[in-house]
Scaffold this active site. Structure first.
Site, short mmCIF file in Angstrom:
data_model
loop_
_atom_site.label_atom_id
_atom_site.label_comp_id
_atom_site.label_asym_id
_atom_site.label_seq_id
_atom_site.Cartn_x
_atom_site.Cartn_y
_atom_site.Cartn_z
N ASP A 384 0.87 -1.17 0.00
CA ASP A 384 0.00 0.00 0.00
C ASP A 384 0.91 1.22 0.00
OD1 ASP A 384 -2.44 1.60 0.46
OD2 ASP A 384 -1.50 1.97 2.39
N THR A 386 0.13 4.82 0.91
CA THR A 386 0.02 5.82 1.96
C THR A 386 0.36 5.23 3.33
OG1 THR A 386 -1.69 6.95 0.71
CG2 THR A 386 -1.49 7.51 3.04
N ASP A 594 -1.03 -0.51 6.24
CA ASP A 594 -1.11 -0.03 7.62
C ASP A 594 -2.46 0.53 8.02
OD1 ASP A 594 -1.02 2.35 6.11
OD2 ASP A 594 -0.12 3.43 7.79
#
Length: 699
Positions: A384, A386, A594
């Site tokens: 991912d 960001t 996250d």
């Protein structure tokens, strides 16, 4: 006792018993299910009566269903009740006094005393042997007990004493090693909470955890961890209880339901009346972890345990043939005293526990042996963007209000009002972007009192709420424009300019009218580019980036990191779909994310990895947590998995080779029973000590 199938997807199924049951019942059930050909994994949770199965094909599931339908015949009509395992003080290291007694006291004691001591020491092993034989099991207990019985028949009390000494010391060493490893792991896994939201006299407030009282109502919203054991007083929510049951799907909890510390609210809101807080809650977490940590067995561990069980009948048959051919009990006993199963059964779980413990020392927490094995086979890594490839502390770069002349909302005008309202909506959410918005408001001295009604959080899309009687929306362009139909076309030039600079954009709308845009600066982590290059050096053939940002922002980040495969404007369900497609193509996929929006993909991947600063839900769903907060720990995790599997395979070769030599020595009469026992147990001890060596080569 009846079992019901409550969840099923290809290769995975979960059953629930009508009531909880004891640990020995759970062990019997797990052993029986593991005995089904093609069963890849079994996790039994006696606390909640849950049985999780990982299987190769539907025929295996059908066999498991038949076994569970006949559970009363296997377990008896009234299985023992569940009793939590106590958290005991340190049992201490295995004592060396029995060796001193055998070497120095036994020779000077009267013969009759040594005979009595030999019989007394043999009783536990003979009982276990009889129990196995009466239940039709030819296992290690049956083999050990038979070897001792043969030595007793031969009146070889010296060998009996040596056998019981070595077996007892081996058992003590195994218990001690596993206990220390599990306690260390549990202490790192126990919930650590600094502050908690509570509702007092109708007002939500954030208080230090130490000030929490059992009369408080604890408030838990979407994506946050439940900090206490308790009972739901108000609200409805889907709760992820994978730390309890191993099942990633959420379970609905309503008024009157019990909830447990460490589980995570996926969607909804709960007001919880605590039943235990502080140390009591943490101790119960440790108890649950100690009970469950070894149940997620690696596939290789299950295979070696099955191989060990299959070796036992072979050893019995060979000893019988030797006796029939030679009529020599000594030679038959020498064969019985050399078996492959002890080392295989002991060294593999010790290697896995030691590796998990070693990982904690290097700030990598692996939640089960199965994930170590998957780490060793990873050939595709999906990131991912960001908060993962970029720093987990994004910043607000600028706020662009939409004026009335531009068609903006009259209810919210000016940078400060846009930022104030956004912070009011974001303050309850743990994602780094939410924290950045709240921090920016605080830096500017903007007060953002909670004036909105119940917040609706749509995973990876945004937030919706009621504010002063108006519907407010905050989120991505996809959510604001496509899902909610808000027109953003009049700011297309501004959006293109900001996206071209690599900014991520949040859109704020009030009553269907765009009120402002918040541009987020999310600097790339300094270690990201080097990590991508290191993964390729390690043989990871595919590295991919997934992001909800638009094509221009995604392209700029991917180009700067040397990533050639990326997907932009990806929704959470699409992330999981991408992972599933990669797996169907035969790849072993590791997903690193996250946020709350990454949890579906983390659950779908062969190995889900998150960072220390990730959301509570991500840390709950993930199989591996990088506790130091650095992406470089991903390399450590991969090396740990590969090193552990090399160690296990090396131990297997050593066990098979050395024991085969000892077996040949017993067959031709070169090794007496006592020497066979010593060499066999030294082999077991040697591979066990080798299993506990650092898998990372002393890094």
């Amino acid at each position: 006792m009846k079992f019901a199938l409550i969840h099923r997807i290809p290769g995975r199924a979960r059953f629930r018993a009508e009531r909880s049951f004891g640990l020995s019942t759970a062990g019997t059930l797990a052993d029986s299910l593991y005995g089904i050909e093609g069963m890849e994994g079994v996790r039994v949770n006696p606390r909640v009566g849950s049985v999780l199965l990982l299987y190769a094909d539907e025929a295996v599931l059908e066999a498991a269903c038949r076994l569970l339908n006949c559970a009363d015949a296997l377990l008896g009509p009234e299985p023992e009740p569940y009793v939590p395992a106590p958290v005991r003080p340190d049992d201490g290291r295995p004592s060396l006094f029995p060796f001193f007694r055998y070497l120095f006291l036994r020779p000077i004691l009267p013969f009759a005393v040594n005979v009595v001591n030999a019989f007394r020491a043999s009783v536990p092993y003979l009982k276990r042997c009889l129990d196995s034989l009466t239940h039709g099991r030819l296992d290690v207990d049956a083999l050990d007990g038979t070897a001792i019985a043969v030595s007793l028949l031969r009146r070889d009390f010296r060998t009996v004493g040596l056998l019981t000494l070595l077996l007892g010391f081996g058992d003590a060493l195994e218990r001690y090693t596993q206990k220390r490893s599990l306690e260390n792991l549990a202490s790192h896994l126990a919930l650590q909470v600094d502050k908690v939201w509570v509702r007092r006299e109708g007002v939500d407030m954030l208080i230090p955890f130490q000030e929490l009282d059992e009369s408080d109502l604890v408030t838990v919203r979407d994506g946050t961890v439940i900090p206490v054991d308790g009972v739901v007083a108000e609200g409805v929510a889907s709760v992820n209880e994978s730390s309890l049951t191993g099942e990633a799907l959420g379970v609905m909890r309503t008024v009157g339901s019990s909830v447990y510390a460490g589980t995570v609210v996926e969607a909804g809101e709960l007001f919880i009346r605590p039943t235990s807080i502080g140390r009591d809650t943490r101790m119960q977490q440790i108890v649950r972890f100690v009970e469950n940590a070894e149940q997620l067995k690696a596939g290789i561990q299950a295979r070696y345990e099955k191989l060990a069980d299959r070796a036992v009948p072979f050893t019995f048959a060979l000893a019988g043939l030797v006796f029939l051919a030679t009529r020599n009990l000594a030679r038959a006993a020498s064969v019985l005293l050399v078996d492959y199963s002890c080392a295989l059964r002991l060294a593999t779980p010790l290697a896995i526990l030691s590796a998990m413990n070693e990982g904690v020392g290097h700030k990598v927490m692996v939640k089960g042996g199965r994930f170590l094995e998957s780490l060793s086979r990873v050939d595709t890594v999906v990131f991912d963007k960001t908060g993962t490839l970029t720093q987990s502390r994004p910043e607000v770069a600028c706020v662009i209000p939409v004026t009335l002349e531009q068609g903006g909302s009259a209810a919210v005008q000016g940078e400060e009002e846009v930022l104030r309202l956004a912070a009011c909506l974001e303050e309850h959410f743990p994602h780094p972007v939410a924290k950045a918005v709240v921090h920016a408001a605080e830096e500017r001295g903007l007060q953002h009192a909670e004036e909105h009604a119940e917040v609706e959080y749509v995973v990876a899309h945004g937030i919706a709420s009621q504010w002063r009687g108006r519907r407010v929306l905050l989120g991505s362009r996809h959510y604001i424009s496509q899902d909610e139909g808000v027109d953003v076309s009049h700011l297309e030039e501004t959006v293109a300019e900001l996206a071209g600079q690599g900014f991520s954009l949040l859109y704020l709308a009030v009553d269907g009218v765009l009120a402002g845009i918040i541009a987020m600066r999310d600097p790339i982590r300094p270690e990201s580019a080097a990590l991508i290059a290191r993964l390729r050096e390690m043989g990871v053939s595919h590295v991919m980036m997934l992001t909800g940002d638009d094509e221009r922002t995604a392209s700029a980040v991917a180009r700067s990191l040397g990533i050639t495969e990326y997907r932009s404007q990806v929704l959470p369900e699409d992330k999981a779909l991408v992972i599933r497609e990669l797996k169907e193509a035969g790849r072993t996929v590791l997903m690193l994310g996250d946020g709350i929006n990454d949890s579906p993909a983390l659950s779908c991947a062969d190995v889900g990895v998150t960072l220390r600063d990730g959301s509570d839900l991500a840390r709950e769903v993930a199989d591996v947590v990088l506790m130091g907060g650095s992406l470089n720990e991903l390399v450590t995790a991969l090396e740990l998995g590969r090193g552990t599997m090399r160690r296990i395979h090396g131990n297997f070769v050593a066990t098979m080779g050395l024991n085969s030599l000892f077996l040949a020595g017993g067959l031709v009469g070169l090794l007496r029973p006592g020497l066979s026992a010593v060499l066999h147990n030294l082999t077991t001890l040697g591979v066990s000590l080798n299993a506990m060596r650092p898998a990372l080569g002393g890094r």
